[in-house]
Design an enzyme around this catalytic site. Structure first.
Site, PDB file in Angstrom:
ATOM      1  N   GLU A   1       0.826  -1.203   0.000  1.00  0.00           N
ATOM      2  CA  GLU A   1       0.000   0.000   0.000  1.00  0.00           C
ATOM      3  C   GLU A   1       0.866   1.261   0.000  1.00  0.00           C
ATOM      4  O   GLU A   1       0.506   2.273  -0.616  1.00  0.00           O
ATOM      5  CB  GLU A   1      -0.920  -0.003   1.219  1.00  0.00           C
TER       6      GLU A   1
ATOM      7  N   ARG B   1       8.392 -12.279   0.337  1.00  0.00           N
ATOM      8  CA  ARG B   1       7.706 -11.009   0.588  1.00  0.00           C
ATOM      9  C   ARG B   1       8.060 -10.450   1.956  1.00  0.00           C
ATOM     10  O   ARG B   1       8.177  -9.232   2.118  1.00  0.00           O
ATOM     11  CB  ARG B   1       6.196 -11.201   0.459  1.00  0.00           C
TER      12      ARG B   1
END
Length: 424
Positions: A61, A268
């Site tokens: 984000e 990740r």
């Protein structure tokens, strides 16, 4: 009534939430830093505004918000920007992007209890807030509306699965989303699902991720990494999640192509770097780590089967060094990660069946010839080998990836147009 029950539950679980920070700090020490901010304690942070507030929960984000933040800073030179997060990696990413900018301040958003949210709002007094994508906290949204602060859900997405789950709350879900000044949806399908929930103010602005420009420094470092590879082809497995790597490593051991490429394996979450390195070693592969590779030094070489991407903030470099990339979380039912960044650099992508987090972008990329969908890890390796063994097909997919990324830009300008209705 549901919101009061929700608040009471927060009172019960708050000690557990604080203990969880300590537990998670065993692998990621940042979780025990700035704990006071999570309880609405911001003394010591400059409060002088006026503030525009953007909330980006974590890494993805925060990166997606970059085009919007850059444009807000340019369009409103008299304002400062407050960037809030929930995870240390999100905060670290924000610091990498804006740590040298005196107009940007970072902190954690408080836990979702009304008095903590009020404390946050009274300290900073933002003129408007923008929540990225899916981060909808009932008390945060309600208290912000009661305080008279316009709040937008920006780059909003709602998958069919999330819609079904949210729709169970009926009118309570509609009331929650209607507390936003506006929901700015990524796609027509997202907008349709929000409207089906009963949300009144929904606009389609597109996906901000298409407006992310790969940094020139990242591209240059990717080229330097290619030099260290000595001409080897590279298959990246990017933003892999727990459960991805065993499937990938097993299938990679049965490489079906002419010559096995380097596997660039990029987990990740940084707390999993050591775990994934050990997994690759136990699978019989030689492993080098990016953190031990000085690509700017003369004579840097990568001789291993697997290069572990154990660094943060270098995804552009990794994609620029790769011939083709699998995007993690899509072989397993986690919804997939962002494929747009790879395409913007001209790197073709491979996606599994589970892409509900980026459903429209994935379908559009497939239609554009920039992406191939695979059912399992063996199909992944077969598809990668087919492209890598065919230079003309690889070149065509590279061109398609760049074209696909370019055609969908413009979400930032459309979003700013909507925000300008309330911002001075």
């Amino acid at each position: 009534m549901l919101r009061w029950i929700y608040t009471l539950l927060w009172l019960v679980i708050l000690p557990v939430a604080l203990l969880r920070l300590v537990w998670r700090s065993r692998k990621e020490p940042g979780y025990v830093h700035h704990v006071g901010e999570r309880l609405g304690q911001y003394e010591g942070i400059p409060a002088a505004g006026p503030w525009l507030w953007v909330h980006a929960v974590s890494v993805g984000e925060t990166r997606a918000a970059q085009p919007l933040i850059d444009s807000l800073l340019a369009a409103y030179p008299g304002h400062r920007l407050l960037l809030t997060h929930m995870t240390p990696t999100g905060r670290q990413t924000g610091a990498q992007l804006y740590g040298d900018n005196p107009r940007v301040q970072q902190c954690y958003l408080p836990y979702d209890m009304p008095w903590l949210v009020r404390r946050f709002l009274s300290y900073f007094r933002p003129e408007a807030g923008m929540i990225m994508e899916t981060e909808v906290w009932p008390n945060l949204v309600h208290v912000t509306r009661r305080a008279g602060v316009p709040l937008f859900l920006v780059n909003a997405r709602l998958s069919p699965r999330s819609y079904r789950r949210t729709a169970r709350f009926g009118g309570a879900a509609a009331a929650l989303y209607n507390d936003f000044s506006m929901v700015l949806a990524q796609t027509a399908s997202d907008a349709e699902r929000y409207r089906a929930l009963g949300v009144r103010s929904v606009q389609i602005t597109g996906n901000l991720k298409f407006d992310m420009q790969p940094p020139d420094t990242g591209i240059a470092r990717g080229q330097a990494l290619r030099q260290a590879l000595g001409g080897r082809q590279v298959l990246a497995a990017a933003s892999t999640r727990e459960g991805d790597e065993p499937l990938i490593l097993e299938a990679f051991s049965r490489w079906p192509g002419k010559q096995r490429p380097l596997l660039l394996l990029i987990p990740r979450h940084p707390q999993r770097f050591d775990e994934v390195a050990g997994m690759a070693t136990r699978s019989g592969f030689s492993v080098q780590r990016r953190s031990a590779l000085h690509i700017d030094s003369a004579g840097a070489e990568v001789n291993a089967d697997v290069l572990l991407g154990d660094s943060m903030g270098e995804m552009a470099m990794y994609y620029a060094a790769s011939d083709i990339a699998y995007i993690g979380g899509s072989l397993i039912p986690l919804g997939g990660q962002n494929l747009i960044e790879a395409c913007a650099i001209g790197t073709p992508v491979l996606m599994g069946l589970h892409t509900f987090n980026f459903a429209q972008a994935t379908e559009d990329a497939i239609a554009a010839g920039a992406c191939l969908r695979v059912a399992n890890a063996d199909e992944l390796m077969a598809a990668a080998a087919g492209v890598l063994d065919d230079p003309s097909r690889l070149a065509e997919m590279r061109a398609n990836a760049l074209t696909f990324a370019g055609l969908h830009r413009g979400a930032t300008a459309r979003t700013l147009g909507m925000l300008a209705r309330v911002l001075r």
